[in-house]
Design a protein around this motif. Structure first.
Motif, PDB file in Angstrom:
ATOM      1  N   ALA A 243      16.053  34.976   5.735  1.00  0.00           N
ATOM      2  CA  ALA A 243      17.385  34.833   6.434  1.00  0.00           C
ATOM      3  C   ALA A 243      17.114  34.071   7.936  1.00  0.00           C
ATOM      4  O   ALA A 243      18.446  33.501   8.105  1.00  0.00           O
ATOM      5  CB  ALA A 243      17.807  36.408   6.837  1.00  0.00           C
ATOM      6  N   SER A 244      16.151  34.110   8.129  1.00  0.00           N
ATOM      7  CA  SER A 244      15.848  33.011   9.525  1.00  0.00           C
ATOM      8  C   SER A 244      14.897  32.082   9.720  1.00  0.00           C
ATOM      9  O   SER A 244      14.614  31.389  10.720  1.00  0.00           O
ATOM     10  CB  SER A 244      15.826  34.064  10.877  1.00  0.00           C
ATOM     11  OG  SER A 244      14.538  35.021  10.756  1.00  0.00           O
ATOM     12  N   ALA A 245      13.964  32.041   8.751  1.00  0.00           N
ATOM     13  CA  ALA A 245      12.807  31.287   8.925  1.00  0.00           C
ATOM     14  C   ALA A 245      12.897  30.184   7.411  1.00  0.00           C
ATOM     15  O   ALA A 245      13.297  30.437   6.468  1.00  0.00           O
ATOM     16  CB  ALA A 245      11.524  31.880   8.781  1.00  0.00           C
ATOM     17  N   THR A 246      12.138  29.203   7.570  1.00  0.00           N
ATOM     18  CA  THR A 246      11.923  28.206   6.608  1.00  0.00           C
ATOM     19  C   THR A 246      10.529  27.564   6.765  1.00  0.00           C
ATOM     20  O   THR A 246      10.014  27.370   7.827  1.00  0.00           O
ATOM     21  CB  THR A 246      13.052  27.126   6.779  1.00  0.00           C
ATOM     22  OG1 THR A 246      14.382  27.894   6.534  1.00  0.00           O
ATOM     23  CG2 THR A 246      12.837  26.135   5.538  1.00  0.00           C
ATOM     24  N   GLY A 247      10.123  27.372   5.248  1.00  0.00           N
ATOM     25  CA  GLY A 247       8.614  26.445   5.379  1.00  0.00           C
ATOM     26  C   GLY A 247       8.623  25.622   4.084  1.00  0.00           C
ATOM     27  O   GLY A 247       9.300  26.082   3.276  1.00  0.00           O
ATOM     28  N   ILE A 248       7.967  24.728   4.297  1.00  0.00           N
ATOM     29  CA  ILE A 248       7.411  23.989   3.114  1.00  0.00           C
ATOM     30  C   ILE A 248       6.351  23.358   3.040  1.00  0.00           C
ATOM     31  O   ILE A 248       5.629  23.035   4.153  1.00  0.00           O
ATOM     32  CB  ILE A 248       8.674  22.623   2.949  1.00  0.00           C
ATOM     33  CG1 ILE A 248       8.758  21.965   1.881  1.00  0.00           C
ATOM     34  CG2 ILE A 248       8.470  21.941   4.285  1.00  0.00           C
ATOM     35  CD1 ILE A 248       9.862  20.959   1.386  1.00  0.00           C
ATOM     36  N   ALA A 249       5.708  23.019   1.925  1.00  0.00           N
ATOM     37  CA  ALA A 249       4.352  22.399   1.645  1.00  0.00           C
ATOM     38  C   ALA A 249       4.511  21.871   0.443  1.00  0.00           C
ATOM     39  O   ALA A 249       5.509  22.032  -0.333  1.00  0.00           O
ATOM     40  CB  ALA A 249       3.285  23.682   1.637  1.00  0.00           C
ATOM     41  N   TYR A 250       3.471  21.061   0.107  1.00  0.00           N
ATOM     42  CA  TYR A 250       3.467  20.252  -0.974  1.00  0.00           C
ATOM     43  C   TYR A 250       2.197  20.465  -1.879  1.00  0.00           C
ATOM     44  O   TYR A 250       0.890  20.775  -1.259  1.00  0.00           O
ATOM     45  CB  TYR A 250       3.395  18.606  -0.684  1.00  0.00           C
ATOM     46  CG  TYR A 250       4.743  18.436  -0.055  1.00  0.00           C
ATOM     47  CD1 TYR A 250       5.795  17.845  -0.991  1.00  0.00           C
ATOM     48  CD2 TYR A 250       4.812  18.448   1.266  1.00  0.00           C
ATOM     49  CE1 TYR A 250       7.237  17.676  -0.144  1.00  0.00           C
ATOM     50  CE2 TYR A 250       6.174  18.219   1.902  1.00  0.00           C
ATOM     51  CZ  TYR A 250       7.304  17.815   1.260  1.00  0.00           C
ATOM     52  OH  TYR A 250       8.493  17.346   1.866  1.00  0.00           O
ATOM     53  N   THR A 251       2.313  20.478  -3.197  1.00  0.00           N
ATOM     54  CA  THR A 251       1.050  20.696  -4.163  1.00  0.00           C
ATOM     55  C   THR A 251       0.253  19.597  -4.209  1.00  0.00           C
ATOM     56  O   THR A 251       0.496  18.447  -4.016  1.00  0.00           O
ATOM     57  CB  THR A 251       1.524  21.133  -5.595  1.00  0.00           C
ATOM     58  OG1 THR A 251       2.293  19.796  -6.186  1.00  0.00           O
ATOM     59  CG2 THR A 251       2.545  22.215  -5.610  1.00  0.00           C
ATOM     60  N   PRO A 252      -0.952  19.824  -4.579  1.00  0.00           N
ATOM     61  CA  PRO A 252      -1.914  18.840  -4.702  1.00  0.00           C
ATOM     62  C   PRO A 252      -1.774  18.429  -6.343  1.00  0.00           C
ATOM     63  O   PRO A 252      -0.917  19.009  -6.710  1.00  0.00           O
ATOM     64  CB  PRO A 252      -3.403  19.427  -4.560  1.00  0.00           C
ATOM     65  CG  PRO A 252      -3.116  21.038  -4.880  1.00  0.00           C
ATOM     66  CD  PRO A 252      -1.620  21.032  -4.245  1.00  0.00           C
ATOM     67  N   ALA A 253      -2.543  17.749  -6.845  1.00  0.00           N
ATOM     68  CA  ALA A 253      -2.324  17.388  -8.410  1.00  0.00           C
ATOM     69  C   ALA A 253      -2.720  18.384  -9.202  1.00  0.00           C
ATOM     70  O   ALA A 253      -3.569  19.172  -8.966  1.00  0.00           O
ATOM     71  CB  ALA A 253      -3.294  16.106  -8.737  1.00  0.00           C
TER      72      ALA A 253
END
Length: 422
Positions: A243-253
């Motif tokens: 509701a109040s937080a966001t996060g993002i990451a990216y996968t390896p192969a």
């Protein structure tokens, strides 16, 4: 009178004959000396002149001071598979065959595409190392370059340089440099990855409730992603929202046909036990994302610290693209080329970001940055010989508003930079 006249006129005639005889003798003597001089007898030198023999120079071969070896099967490239737009490291093992150190040895690395396209620039790097006596040295060469997908060749040389590079790092005398070269084929996977025949033909990644592990005490979420399709995937966004937080990451192969990967997603604001979290991998509405056959298994909702829930909260929108470029991010590594670094202040990766370059005379060329990572950078080397005017100014525009293959962007005041040529 007549007798006196005869005597006076007779003496001169005798004198003439005597002079002619003497002259003939002198001429014959001169010819003789000339013939003797031609046979090797030294002739007289002018007074005050001394003949000095010319010095004779004998070129002695250089004594080898190093004996190095580089083998192709000892050149390692990691991580693999190589991915378009991502850095990697070349590791080479250099052997010193002499019991003395080999100091300040130049190592040159050259990477070039098998089939170069317009705008492509080969990668070159030069470093110097010291190899201990009778030992081997592991040289790690990081390659931070934005390669597009395709076949490339890695050319590695130790103590061997083209003539144009000798003044930068002179080579050492070596008897045989034929074993100082390694040529390695590189395959860089394009943005759409590679395909396996081990499972059915589809593109599909999935996550389930059991693959989500919230860690409120560390403000992060562990996400395990499964690749059930037959295409290898990489650099997929994994977004976690509350509701109040966001996060993002990216996968390896992630290998195809059952491969898995784990990523930690750190949230930008604290979340508490009991908060509802939505996890998405490769969201369906992600601009430029990987197209899948089934997006239904790409989203899951859990309650932090409690049993996984099923209710989905309203979707939290993520930031759009936001490219920027500055004069400090432009440099000239080689004549007629510029190295451009583009920043992406948004969270979404973008492939083949258009860029235009124009000089004061109105000449213009367009190119593309192979990959600009979300919340990261993209690098490309571009040939600008067509625009080169000594002392002139080049104007760089990333993601021009009129570009046919451009990206949606709300902020464009940081998309232009100028650079003065030497």
């Amino acid at each position: 009178m007549s007798t006196l006249s005869t005597e006076r006129h007779g003496h001169p005639t005798a004198i003439r004959w005597i002079l002619l005889v003497l002259l003939s003798v002198l001429l014959l003597a001169g010819c003789g000396e000339g013939r003797e001089g031609a046979q090797g007898t030294p002739t007289a030198l002018p007074r005050g002149e001394i003949r000095v023999p010319l010095p004779t120079f004998i070129v002695e071969p250089e004594v080898p001071v190093v004996d190095l070896t580089l083998l192709e099967d000892e050149v390692l490239v990691e991580p693999v598979p190589l991915r378009a737009g991502f850095p990697f490291t070349v590791t080479a093992l250099i052997h010193n065959n002499l019991p003395i150190p080999a100091e300040d040895i130049p190592i040159m690395i050259l990477i070039s595409a098998e089939q170069e396209e317009i705008g492509y620039t080969s990668y070159t790097q030069l470093i110097t190392v010291t190899v201990p006596a009778s030992q081997s040295l592991q040289a790690d060469l990081p390659v931070d370059w934005n390669f597009a997908g395709g076949e490339h060749q890695l050319w590695l040389q130790v103590n061997r340089l083209p003539d144009a590079w000798q003044d930068r790092a002179p080579t050492k005398s070596e008897a045989d440099t034929r074993d100082n070269i390694a040529l390695v084929d590189l395959m860089v996977d394009p943005f759409d990855a590679y395909v396996s025949d081990l499972c059915s033909g589809r593109v599909d990644v999935e996550i389930g409730p059991a693959d989500i592990l919230p860690e409120p005490d560390q403000q992060r979420v562990l996400v395990r992603i499964h690749n059930v399709g037959n295409h290898a995937v990489y650099n997929l966004p994994v977004a976690v929202t509350s509701a109040s937080a966001t996060g993002i990451a990216y996968t390896p192969a992630i290998p195809p046909c059952g491969g898995t990967a784990e990523v930690y997603v750190r949230l930008d604001r604290p979340f508490q036990e009991g908060d509802l979290l939505t996890v998405q991998v490769n969201p369906s509405r992600w601009v430029g994302g990987l197209q899948e056959d089934d997006f239904d298994n790409n989203t899951v909702s859990v309650t932090a610290g409690l049993a996984p829930g099923l209710a989905l909260p309203p979707e939290t929108s993520l930031e759009d693209y936001d490219f920027s470029i500055s004069t400090s991010g432009i440099e000239i590594p080689e004549p007629w080329h510029v190295l451009v670094t583009v920043h992406n202040l948004g969270t979404r990766d973008a492939a083949m970001v258009p860029i235009s370059i124009e000089n004061e005379a109105g000449r213009k060329l367009t190119d593309a940055i192979p990959l600009v990572q979300g919340e990261g950078i993209g690098i490309a080397a571009i040939r600008v010989g067509y625009l080169w005017i000594p002392g002139g100014t080049l104007t760089f525009t990333v993601n021009p508003i009129d570009a046919k293959e451009g990206f949606p962007e709300t902020r464009r005041d940081n998309n232009t930079a100028t650079f003065t040529l030497p």
